[in-house]
Design an enzyme around this catalytic site. Structure first.
Site, PDB file in Angstrom:
ATOM      1  N   LYS A 185       0.802  -1.219   0.000  1.00 34.18           N
ATOM      2  CA  LYS A 185       0.000   0.000   0.000  1.00 34.18           C
ATOM      3  C   LYS A 185       0.841   1.278   0.000  1.00 34.18           C
ATOM      4  CE  LYS A 185      -2.327  -1.838   3.570  1.00 34.18           C
ATOM      5  NZ  LYS A 185      -3.314  -2.006   4.649  1.00 34.18           N
ATOM      6  N   ASP A 220      -6.035  -6.509  10.181  1.00 34.70           N
ATOM      7  CA  ASP A 220      -7.330  -5.811  10.259  1.00 34.70           C
ATOM      8  C   ASP A 220      -8.506  -6.714   9.882  1.00 34.70           C
ATOM      9  OD1 ASP A 220      -6.520  -5.835   7.625  1.00 34.70           O
ATOM     10  OD2 ASP A 220      -7.052  -3.759   7.205  1.00 34.70           O
TER      11      ASP A 220
HETATM   12  P1  ADP Z   1      -6.784   1.860   5.556  1.00 31.16           P
HETATM   13  O1  ADP Z   1      -7.154   1.390   6.919  1.00 31.16           O
HETATM   14  O2  ADP Z   1      -6.279   0.801   4.671  1.00 31.16           O
HETATM   15  O3  ADP Z   1      -5.970   3.090   5.527  1.00 31.16           O
HETATM   16  P2  ADP Z   1      -9.470   2.822   5.261  1.00 31.16           P
HETATM   17  O4  ADP Z   1     -10.347   1.692   5.583  1.00 31.16           O
HETATM   18  O5  ADP Z   1      -9.356   3.953   6.211  1.00 31.16           O
HETATM   19  O6  ADP Z   1      -8.083   2.287   4.793  1.00 31.16           O
HETATM   20  O7  ADP Z   1      -9.960   3.397   3.863  1.00 31.16           O
HETATM   21  C1  ADP Z   1      -9.326   4.488   3.267  1.00 31.16           C
HETATM   22  C2  ADP Z   1      -9.580   4.369   1.795  1.00 31.16           C
HETATM   23  O8  ADP Z   1     -10.979   4.391   1.547  1.00 31.16           O
HETATM   24  C3  ADP Z   1      -9.013   5.512   0.995  1.00 31.16           C
HETATM   25  O9  ADP Z   1      -7.711   5.194   0.555  1.00 31.16           O
HETATM   26  C4  ADP Z   1      -9.984   5.613  -0.169  1.00 31.16           C
HETATM   27  O10 ADP Z   1      -9.525   4.834  -1.233  1.00 31.16           O
HETATM   28  C5  ADP Z   1     -11.268   5.010   0.325  1.00 31.16           C
HETATM   29  N1  ADP Z   1     -12.245   6.080   0.549  1.00 31.16           N
HETATM   30  C6  ADP Z   1     -12.262   6.976   1.545  1.00 31.16           C
HETATM   31  N2  ADP Z   1     -13.294   7.827   1.410  1.00 31.16           N
HETATM   32  C7  ADP Z   1     -13.952   7.468   0.289  1.00 31.16           C
HETATM   33  C8  ADP Z   1     -15.094   7.958  -0.408  1.00 31.16           C
HETATM   34  N3  ADP Z   1     -15.782   9.017   0.014  1.00 31.16           N
HETATM   35  N4  ADP Z   1     -15.458   7.328  -1.525  1.00 31.16           N
HETATM   36  C9  ADP Z   1     -14.777   6.268  -1.952  1.00 31.16           C
HETATM   37  N5  ADP Z   1     -13.692   5.766  -1.369  1.00 31.16           N
HETATM   38  C10 ADP Z   1     -13.278   6.349  -0.255  1.00 31.16           C
HETATM   39 MG    MG Z   2      -7.820  -0.125   7.957  1.00 31.51          MG
END
Ligand code: ADP
Ligand code: MG
Length: 485
Positions: A185, A220
């Site tokens: 990532k 996760d």
């Molecule tokens: P991680 O824990 O892997 O960082 P999250 O579960 O917090 O990921 O998700 C973040 C991801 O979700 C972002 O990288 C984005 O691709 C996607 N994301 C966040 N907000 C939106 C949205 N409004 N619409 C579509 N995708 C979104």
């Molecule tokens: Mg996450």
């Protein structure tokens, strides 16, 4: 003179048509070819589901050389609902880092109180040293612990226990230790690969003078499954669709040949599939291949690069760029912004697809503000939505095929018990949570593959923040103090 008499709206319509017809023959061809390249009709989905099930078996049989690592998590008890006490969770996932505390009140009290904080991970730490990253995490955790209010109670003489959710591939050696296989990532932190990430965190906590202990190291997906199982006994699979993607499920010990001789052959264990690594039979285009080649991990995590939130916007940007460079769509030259990798993000695609205005005003604004494409015609805006839709449809449908692959593998090994009763697939991650079109495409694929009858037994549901609470629940289930009673 006569031309001057033409009403303004007709002129506007003519102008639009002119842009559409003259500028877009080539563009339409690019979009058409892209859509065809991305298409994931049922036969493709079937091959992907079968491929995932087959690779799961290979990965369970032995380590190395297969697309799916199938990592044993050493989690063999999921929360029962009886867990009690104060527990912390720490979630390092990709975009954000979260800290959480929860007061658990047993079967009757359940989750008495919970508080959390979320911190964006500074970009430079993603490319820094292991010490810098873990020091940052430990210091933020320390600040959060200091704010613990009277609603939370730690019995005297005990250390605070943490469930550490670490969403990168780890070779787990016990419930509270695991070696980082590689960063994914977009992370390229030096000095962590090959090390125990729990030791890295413990050392950083020592440096910060923070007296806590890690009782469970979980992925996760595992946290999400634990969080979902706490409320629902039918939860058997968890899938994350966020920055990256992954899935885990409950496997029978006797179906894990690579563990035989090391551990008792009865009972269950959660297996972390690391399905982002899957790569066979995927409908990939020249844009996906170029994205992969330019990535920091070429040739790896191909499913992840096709379906997860980090990459969807970037695939779209590459298609727009080709249209600009081929001389038609954006007036023959590519604006600088359009040439910048990763400027277009998945939330932009989602916003464009949700634009209900007749002139697609928001699409125009995103094209202009984010990509530097000013004054786009309606035709161009419609094409932009078509491109987003092709990418998101492929992503959602492939995610659905992956879910079906896991369920089919489980069903075959349990003589039909998965599809004959209610089975819950717990979903989490920012992409799943925020992108309604994506969710719709997952569902369509699952129904298409399983048929309407069987798919009624497969409940795909959002397990909100399950992974944070789940990690805390697993810390509780594996508490060092619990063993002393
Ligand atoms: P991680 O824990 O892997 O960082 P999250 O579960 O917090 O990921 O998700 C973040 C991801 O979700 C972002 O990288 C984005 O691709 C996607 N994301 C966040 N907000 C939106 C949205 N409004 N619409 C579509 N995708 C979104
Ligand atoms: Mg996450």
């Amino acid at each position: 003179m006569a031309a001057l008499m033409i009403p303004a709206n007709t002129l506007a319509a003519k102008r639009r048509m002119r842009v559409r017809s003259s500028a877009s023959r080539k563009d339409h061809a690019i979009v058409k070819e892209f859509r065809e390249g991305c298409a994931a009709p049922l036969p493709v989905l079937r091959r992907v589901a079968e491929g995932i099930a087959a690779d799961m078996r290979k990965g369970l049989n032995s380590d190395g050389g297969h697309s799916l690592p199938m990592i044993p998590t050493f989690v063999n008890t999921l929360p029962s609902g009886n867990e009690e006490g104060l527990f912390y969770a720490l979630d390092l996932g990709g975009t954000n880092f979260r800290v959480l505390r929860v007061q658990l009140g047993g079967k009757d009290g359940r989750v008495i109180d919970t508080e959390f904080e979320q911190v964006a991970i500074p970009q430079d730490l993603m490319f820094g040293t292991s010490e810098e990253l873990f020091d940052f995490i430990a210091s933020r955790l320390g600040t959060f612990v200091q704010k613990e209010s009277g609603k939370f109670h730690l019995p005297s003489g005990r250390l605070r226990e943490i469930g550490f959710t670490f969403s990168f591939p780890v070779k787990q050696t016990s419930i509270d230790s695991g070696i980082l296989i590689k960063w994914t990532k977009g992370f390229a932190v030096s000095g962590t690969a090959g090390k125990d990430v729990v030791s890295c965190l413990n050392q950083a906590m020592d440096r910060q003078g923070l007296d806590m202990r890690v009782s469970a190291l979980v992925n996760d997906t595992v946290g999400t499954l634990a969080g979902a199982r706490y409320w629902d006994d039918d939860a058997m699979v968890a899938v994350i669709l966020g920055t990256g993607t992954n899935a885990c499920y409950v496997e029978r010990m006797d179906c894990i040949p690579k563990l035989q001789g090391h551990l008792p052959a009865n009972g269950d264990m959660i297996i972390n599939t690391e399905w982002g690594a899957f790569h066979d039979s995927l409908p990939l285009t020249e844009f996906d291949k170029a994205l992969d080649a330019a990535s920091i991990n070429p040739g790896e995590q191909i499913l992840e690069k096709t379906i997860s939130g980090m990459y969807l916007g970037e695939v779209a940007r590459r298609v727009f760029l080709k249209m600009a460079e081929s001389g038609a769509m954006f007036g023959g030259s590519a604006p600088d912004k359009l040439s910048t990798p990763f400027v277009l993000r998945t939330p932009h695609l989602c916003a464009m697809q949700q634009d209900q205005s007749s002139d697609l005003k928001l699409v125009g604004k995103i094209l202009s503000d984010t990509l530097g494409v000013d004054d786009s015609s309606l035709g161009i805006r419609e094409m932009a939505i078509d491109i987003c839709d092709a990418i998101v449809k492929r992503g959602g449908r492939l995610a659905g095929a992956g879910i079906v692959g896991i369920l089919q593998k489980m069903d075959a090994d349990s003589k039909g018990t998965i599809f004959r009763k209610r089975t819950v697939v717990a979903m989490d991650g920012g992409l799943y949570e925020n992108y309604p079109h994506y969710r719709k495409y997952i569902k369509e694929a699952v129904i298409g593959l399983l048929g309407s009858e069987i798919s009624k037994n497969v409940v795909i549901e959002h397990s909100k923040d399950g992974s944070g609470i789940g990690a805390a629940l697993l810390a509780a289930a594996n508490s060092k103090y619990a063993r002393e009673f």
